[in-house]
Design an enzyme around this catalytic site. Structure first.
Site, short mmCIF file in Angstrom:
data_model
loop_
_atom_site.label_atom_id
_atom_site.label_comp_id
_atom_site.label_asym_id
_atom_site.label_seq_id
_atom_site.Cartn_x
_atom_site.Cartn_y
_atom_site.Cartn_z
CG HIS A 14 12.34 -9.28 35.50
ND1 HIS A 14 11.38 -9.70 34.62
CD2 HIS A 14 13.33 -10.20 35.40
CE1 HIS A 14 11.77 -10.80 34.00
NE2 HIS A 14 12.94 -11.12 34.45
CB CYS A 33 12.76 -15.99 36.46
SG CYS A 33 13.61 -16.03 34.89
CG HIS A 39 17.00 -12.35 36.82
ND1 HIS A 39 15.90 -12.63 37.59
CD2 HIS A 39 16.57 -12.41 35.54
CE1 HIS A 39 14.86 -12.87 36.81
NE2 HIS A 39 15.23 -12.75 35.56
CG HIS A 41 16.23 -10.52 31.19
ND1 HIS A 41 16.69 -11.77 30.85
CD2 HIS A 41 15.35 -10.70 32.19
CE1 HIS A 41 16.09 -12.67 31.63
NE2 HIS A 41 15.28 -12.04 32.47
CG ASP A 79 18.26 1.75 29.45
OD1 ASP A 79 18.48 0.52 29.37
OD2 ASP A 79 19.15 2.60 29.31
CG HIS A 80 20.54 1.31 33.08
ND1 HIS A 80 20.50 1.23 31.72
CD2 HIS A 80 21.81 1.00 33.42
CE1 HIS A 80 21.70 0.91 31.26
NE2 HIS A 80 22.51 0.75 32.28
CD GLU A 126 12.77 -12.34 30.03
OE1 GLU A 126 11.99 -11.66 30.70
OE2 GLU A 126 12.80 -13.59 30.09
NI NI Z 1 14.02 -12.83 33.91
#
Ligand code: NI
Length: 138
Positions: A14, A33, A39, A41, A79-80, A126
């Site tokens: 995200h 961020c 990037h 998580h 996911d992904h 996170e």
């Molecule tokens: Ni982030």
């Protein structure tokens, strides 16, 4: 009343970025961020439900059923994925941990009710240092 928790994982990308702001404002508020090129998580999701113990099974709900519900309705959805672009229900939402926890709550709450239990808490981690807990309501 007893509480029971199921843990699942997903990975997603995200960025935190408010398009009404300048790039400088975004970096001031969101720091790294706001990175344009995303990037990722490794999210850890804990779903806590509450209910009464069924006398015949000794369970509140079968945890395999709860695990399957989370996998089908949340993990497979997120996911992904790129949380800013790939998930229809998040398209107009800034994908912060807070907003993601509320999004997950709204999906799971009615389905857990159908299993005969009540959703108590969505805990979403996170990073090592940060997690959110949502108990519903405002
Ligand atoms: Ni982030």
């Amino acid at each position: 009343m007893i509480y029971i928790t199921r843990k699942e994982h997903f990975n997603a990308a995200h960025k935190l970025y408010n398009s009404n702001w300048t790039e400088a404002q975004n970096y001031e508020v969101f720091g790294k961020c706001a990175n344009k090129n995303w990037h990722g998580h490794n999210y850890e999701l804990e779903v806590t439900i509450k209910g009464e113990v069924n006398k015949e099974t000794g369970f509140v709900v079968n945890l395999k059923d709860l695990g399957d519900l989370i996998k089908v309705d949340i993990t497979e959805l997120l996911d992904h994925k790129n949380l800013n672009m790939d998930v229809e229900g998040l398209l107009n939402t800034l994908p912060s941990t807070e907003n993601l926890a509320i999004f997950i709550w709204d999906i799971l709450k009615p389905k857990i009710a159908l299993m005969g239990a009540e959703l108590h808490c969505v805990k979403l981690r996170e990073t090592e240092n940060n997690y959110v807990e949502y108990f519903g309501g405002k």
